[in-house]
Motif scaffolding. Structure first.
Motif, short mmCIF file in Angstrom:
data_model
loop_
_atom_site.label_atom_id
_atom_site.label_comp_id
_atom_site.label_asym_id
_atom_site.label_seq_id
_atom_site.Cartn_x
_atom_site.Cartn_y
_atom_site.Cartn_z
N VAL A 1 0.88 -1.17 0.00
CA VAL A 1 0.00 0.00 0.00
C VAL A 1 0.92 1.22 0.00
N GLY A 2 0.60 2.22 -0.78
CA GLY A 2 1.43 3.41 -0.73
C GLY A 2 1.24 4.33 -1.91
N LEU A 3 2.26 5.11 -2.18
CA LEU A 3 2.24 6.17 -3.18
C LEU A 3 3.28 5.91 -4.25
N HIS A 4 2.97 6.34 -5.47
CA HIS A 4 3.89 6.11 -6.59
C HIS A 4 3.70 7.21 -7.63
N ARG A 5 4.79 7.58 -8.27
CA ARG A 5 4.71 8.52 -9.38
C ARG A 5 4.84 7.72 -10.68
N PRO A 6 3.74 7.52 -11.41
CA PRO A 6 3.81 6.68 -12.61
C PRO A 6 4.72 7.28 -13.67
N ALA A 7 5.45 6.40 -14.35
CA ALA A 7 6.30 6.85 -15.44
C ALA A 7 5.58 6.74 -16.78
N ALA A 8 4.49 5.99 -16.83
CA ALA A 8 3.74 5.85 -18.08
C ALA A 8 3.18 7.21 -18.51
N ALA A 9 3.01 7.36 -19.82
CA ALA A 9 2.48 8.61 -20.36
C ALA A 9 0.97 8.63 -20.19
N LEU A 10 0.52 9.01 -18.99
CA LEU A 10 -0.90 9.05 -18.70
C LEU A 10 -1.45 10.43 -19.05
N PRO A 11 -2.68 10.52 -19.55
CA PRO A 11 -3.20 11.81 -20.02
C PRO A 11 -3.35 12.86 -18.94
N PHE A 12 -3.39 12.45 -17.67
CA PHE A 12 -3.56 13.40 -16.55
C PHE A 12 -2.25 13.57 -15.79
N GLY A 13 -1.15 13.02 -16.29
CA GLY A 13 0.13 13.13 -15.61
C GLY A 13 0.82 14.46 -15.89
N PRO A 14 1.90 14.75 -15.14
CA PRO A 14 2.47 13.93 -14.04
C PRO A 14 1.57 13.97 -12.80
N CYS A 15 1.68 12.92 -12.00
CA CYS A 15 0.81 12.80 -10.84
C CYS A 15 1.45 11.86 -9.83
N VAL A 16 0.87 11.81 -8.65
CA VAL A 16 1.20 10.79 -7.66
C VAL A 16 -0.07 10.00 -7.41
N GLU A 17 0.04 8.69 -7.54
CA GLU A 17 -1.11 7.83 -7.32
C GLU A 17 -0.99 7.11 -5.98
N ILE A 18 -2.13 6.75 -5.42
CA ILE A 18 -2.18 5.85 -4.29
C ILE A 18 -2.64 4.50 -4.80
N GLY A 19 -2.02 3.43 -4.29
CA GLY A 19 -2.37 2.10 -4.77
C GLY A 19 -2.19 1.06 -3.68
N TRP A 20 -2.77 -0.11 -3.91
CA TRP A 20 -2.71 -1.20 -2.94
C TRP A 20 -2.89 -2.53 -3.67
#
Length: 206
Positions: A96-115
């Motif tokens: 569980v935690g936070l990550h900055r995706p490297a993929a070219a996402l249309p709303f990036g750059p961002c920090v996501e929360i995931g689990w």
């Protein structure tokens, strides 16, 4: 999870902020690799991903996650269930935690929360409880303005966690995930957002 190319300053998170009586979030250890591989091979856990992971793929993912935490001070922490018995070892649940995706996402750059938790730990509110710790670290320590979460459209279990965290779906930001093959039924993803202001308002009375 692709290799991450965005560099962030090292920001250590106080371990006291990453634990509750039931669980704690921590850096990964070699002992986590086997249970992580088991959950990544579980078809139920990986239902909303293109395919389960083999042992080598799972180990490589854990290696990348551990390295990013070492570089940044934060990331997809290993999640450990605490037995409540003094001195008793915890049980690895997943991450569980936070990550900055490297993929070219249309709303990036961002920090996501995931689990991602193993099945024995489902249905107990543990994902939500651990994610609350990650949100606090993101907003209070890292000073993020907003945090996003995304998943395949059919993944109602994760979407329910996002809603319990106070995250709001952003229908106009629905997207096709570039890491999922074109034409795959899980390529269509939804996006949820939570701003620091909304998080503060929600947690003010907690």
């Amino acid at each position: 999870m692709p290799d991450d190319v965005t560099l962030d300053p090292f920001t250590p998170i106080d371990p006291a902020l990453l634990q509750t009586p039931r669980l704690r979030l921590r850096q990964w250890t070699p002992a986590d690799r086997a249970p992580f591989a088991a959950l990544n091979a579980d078809p139920a856990v990986m239902e909303h991903f293109p395919a389960p992971l083999g042992h080598a793929e799972s180990d490589a993912m854990a290696d990348r996650i551990e390295a990013l935490i070492g570089e940044r001070g934060w990331g997809f922490w290993a999640a450990e269930h605490r037995s409540g018995e003094p001195g008793a070892p915890g049980r690895f649940m997943g991450f569980v935690g936070l990550h900055r995706p490297a993929a070219a996402l249309p709303f990036g750059p961002c920090v996501e929360i995931g689990w991602r938790l193993a099945r024995p730990f489902w249905g107990q509110g543990l994902a939500t409880e651990a994610a609350e710790l990650a949100l606090r670290a993101g907003f209070e320590v890292l000073g993020l303005d907003d945090i996003v979460a995304f998943t395949a459209l059919p993944n109602q279990r994760s979407r329910a966690v996002m809603q319990r965290l106070g995250m709001q779906e952003s229908p106009t930001d629905a997207f096709e995930h570039p890491g999922v093959p074109a034409g795959h039924p899980l390529r269509a993803h939804c996006l949820y957002r939570l701003t620091r202001a909304a998080w503060r308002a929600r947690t003010a009375g907690l």
